[in-house]
Design an enzyme around this catalytic site. Structure first.
Site, PDB file in Angstrom:
ATOM      1  N   HIS A 138      -4.704  -1.683  -5.802  1.00  0.00           N
ATOM      2  CA  HIS A 138      -3.897  -0.564  -6.277  1.00  0.00           C
ATOM      3  C   HIS A 138      -4.820   0.565  -6.695  1.00  0.00           C
ATOM      4  O   HIS A 138      -5.596   0.430  -7.641  1.00  0.00           O
ATOM      5  CB  HIS A 138      -3.000  -1.011  -7.441  1.00  0.00           C
ATOM      6  CG  HIS A 138      -1.949  -2.006  -7.022  1.00  0.00           C
ATOM      7  ND1 HIS A 138      -1.027  -2.534  -7.875  1.00  0.00           N
ATOM      8  CD2 HIS A 138      -1.675  -2.543  -5.804  1.00  0.00           C
ATOM      9  CE1 HIS A 138      -0.234  -3.365  -7.207  1.00  0.00           C
ATOM     10  NE2 HIS A 138      -0.620  -3.382  -5.951  1.00  0.00           N
ATOM     11  N   GLN A 158       1.889  -6.092  -3.157  1.00  0.00           N
ATOM     12  CA  GLN A 158       2.329  -6.225  -1.768  1.00  0.00           C
ATOM     13  C   GLN A 158       3.627  -5.407  -1.574  1.00  0.00           C
ATOM     14  O   GLN A 158       3.803  -4.407  -2.248  1.00  0.00           O
ATOM     15  CB  GLN A 158       2.531  -7.694  -1.373  1.00  0.00           C
ATOM     16  CG  GLN A 158       1.228  -8.492  -1.285  1.00  0.00           C
ATOM     17  CD  GLN A 158       0.627  -8.875  -2.619  1.00  0.00           C
ATOM     18  OE1 GLN A 158       1.264  -9.516  -3.436  1.00  0.00           O
ATOM     19  NE2 GLN A 158      -0.608  -8.517  -2.859  1.00  0.00           N
ATOM     20  N   ASP A 183       0.813  -1.220   0.000  1.00  0.00           N
ATOM     21  CA  ASP A 183       0.000   0.000   0.000  1.00  0.00           C
ATOM     22  C   ASP A 183       0.849   1.274   0.000  1.00  0.00           C
ATOM     23  O   ASP A 183       0.435   2.307   0.534  1.00  0.00           O
ATOM     24  CB  ASP A 183      -0.965   0.023   1.196  1.00  0.00           C
ATOM     25  CG  ASP A 183      -1.877  -1.189   1.210  1.00  0.00           C
ATOM     26  OD1 ASP A 183      -2.199  -1.676   0.107  1.00  0.00           O
ATOM     27  OD2 ASP A 183      -2.256  -1.633   2.294  1.00  0.00           O
ATOM     28  N   LYS A 195       1.769   2.203  -5.098  1.00  0.00           N
ATOM     29  CA  LYS A 195       2.288   1.647  -6.353  1.00  0.00           C
ATOM     30  C   LYS A 195       1.353   1.957  -7.527  1.00  0.00           C
ATOM     31  O   LYS A 195       1.797   2.329  -8.601  1.00  0.00           O
ATOM     32  CB  LYS A 195       2.466   0.113  -6.220  1.00  0.00           C
ATOM     33  CG  LYS A 195       3.477  -0.275  -5.149  1.00  0.00           C
ATOM     34  CD  LYS A 195       3.561  -1.775  -4.957  1.00  0.00           C
ATOM     35  CE  LYS A 195       2.325  -2.390  -4.335  1.00  0.00           C
ATOM     36  NZ  LYS A 195       2.071  -2.044  -2.930  1.00  0.00           N
TER      37      LYS A 195
END
Ligand code: GDP
Ligand code: IMO
Ligand code: MG
Length: 421
Positions: free
Chosen positions: A41, A223, A13, A16
């Site tokens: 995302h 991740q 988080d 990205k």
């Protein structure tokens, strides 16, 4: 040509999705190499927030090709829902999406097994996203998974029936509720039939051929490094390789083809799910970060745990990934704070260390407090408009991490992005 990589240096988080959307105009091909719908995302397109779980974050760009690589696990039901939502917004997903024939499928029983396994663990649960990630990768490793390419060899349906029967036995032992299983299986098969109309290919050949033709590729991590199966805070990790090694294994590109490795981190730190988090703030500052930073999971809506930035953890992530460039997000969230904490090293039973130990239990962070900037950043578009205290924070991080911070993000919108030399 090379594969440039953007991946998270913390517990996920980091922003990205936003950053892939910002930098992807330089890359005709964007490829996810691991994970699946556990990812969330977020992108803000013309003021509207979009959350992508499985589809790479380049999908909104005209002319882009978005690859779901072989290291991914795909759930046809969720993926189809995501595709339909994008298509309803006018995104020509069929033209822009390519799926790997080697990608494994998340079966309808995998999320049920994920829930059952978490329940059995009780207080020691991982806090997984319950998307079936662990069970799907376990089946892959046990060499009994089903791949998207099995659509082409006639083995999919018999293997599906066999796996569902095996999982059902296991679920019955857990006393799981299976009343909806037939409905779930029908929906899964129907969704897969539609997914089968999207391009699937041997993406390892496609990607290597495109590199040979001079086309740059951006690999999008999901991740973060501290959730990596091998090097994360095991067992509180995900089940895939989130580091740069995962790019090679998950896309089928050789190490010498990796170019820039862009490591992305928040100006503070968050974690969702269980597991150690040395710099966590269980106080009003933690709550302030959660509320101001809207730190609630993009996939599950769970409140994210919040804390100060952790330099030993970042140094470790930079080392593992061979990070060449840093990207810092969410500096704007710290704007109202008088002081900002920076964990410079840890105190452990074996003494002080600036290394991240393999076991984080009992590790105590040592903080240096630095002055805040009391200055809203959300309208800043260039480095000149940044307050001196933030520039000092950036200098400190660059010195401690020994890498340049090339981009500073000061809000969720594409425009709220400052590129530095
Ligand atoms: P990802 O999983 O790494 O793509 O990150 P998420 O989308 O799960 O979480 C990042 C959240 O922060 C999202 O809501 C983004 O819209 C938001 N975001 C990204 N960059 C910034 C930033 O610089 N400032 C603020 N305030 N929000 C940001
Ligand atoms: P993005 O790509 C944050 C966490 C879960 C749990 C652990 C294992 O949006 O950064 P899993 O469902 O993978 O078996 O859960 O990993 N987790 C994430 N945390 N961001 C993510 O993805 C995550 N994906 C999984 O909360 O602790
Ligand atoms: Mg996310």
């Amino acid at each position: 040509m090379k594969v440039d990589v953007i991946l998270g240096l913390q517990w996920g988080d980091e922003g990205k999705g936003k950053l892939v959307d910002v930098i992807c105009p330089s890359y005709p091909i964007i490829a996810r190499f691991q994970g699946g719908p556990n990812a969330g995302h977020s992108l803000v397109i013309h003021g509207k927030k979009m959350v992508l779980n499985t589809i790479p974050s380049g999908i909104f760009r005209n002319g882009s090709t978005n690859v779901a690589g072989s290291g991914m696990v795909l759930n046809p039901v969720g993926m189809l829902r995501e595709i339909k939502q994008l298509e309803s917004l006018g995104i020509p997903v069929k033209e822009r999406l390519v799926l790997s024939r080697r990608a494994h499928l998340i079966l309808p029983t995998h999320p049920l097994l994920d829930s059952a396994l978490e329940q059995v663990k009780g207080d020691d649960k991982i806090g997984s996203t319950l998307k079936g990630i662990g069970p799907a990768y376990s089946d892959k490793t046990a060499r009994q998974g089903i791949r998207l390419g099995d659509l082409d060899n006639g083995r999919l349906e018999p293997n599906f029936r066999e796996q569902i029967a095996r999982h059902t036995n296991e679920l019955m032992r857990f006393g799981a509720d299976l009343s909806q299983l037939d409905t779930l299986c029908d929906e899964w098969m129907r969704s897969l039939d539609e997914i089968a109309t999207y391009t699937r290919t041997d993406t390892e050949f496609y990607l290597n051929n495109e590199l040979d033709r001079g086309v740059p590729i951006l690999a999008e991590g999901a991740q973060g490094t501290l959730l990596d199966l091998e090097f994360g805070s095991y067992p509180f990790v995900t089940s895939s390789h989130t580091t740069v090694a995962g790019v090679c294994s998950g896309l089928g590109v050789a190490p010498h083809r990796i170019g820039k490795v862009m490591g992305i981190f928040k100006a503070y730190c968050t974690r969702v799910g269980s597991g150690p988090f040395p710099t966590e703030l269980n106080n009003e500052t933690g709550e302030f970060l959660r509320q101001t930073g809207h730190e609630f999971g993009a996939t599950t809506g769970r409140p994210r745990r919040c804390g100060w930035i952790d330099l030993p953890a970042l140094r470790y992530a930079i080392m593992l990934n061979g990070v060449t460039d840093l990207i810092m997000t969410k500096a704007d969230v710290l704007s109202e704070l008088t002081e900002i904490g920076v964990c410079t090293h840890y105190r452990t039973s074996a003494g002080q260390t600036s290394h991240l130990p393999a076991d984080l239990e009992g590790v105590e962070p040592v903080f240096r407090m630095i002055p805040g900037w009391h200055h809203s950043l959300t309208e800043s578009t260039s480095e000149d408009s940044l307050p001196p205290q933030l520039l000092h924070y950036i200098d400190l991080l660059e010195e401690e991490l020994n890498r340049p911070i090339r981009i500073v993000s000061v809000g969720p919108d594409r425009r709220q992005t400052i590129h530095r030399g």
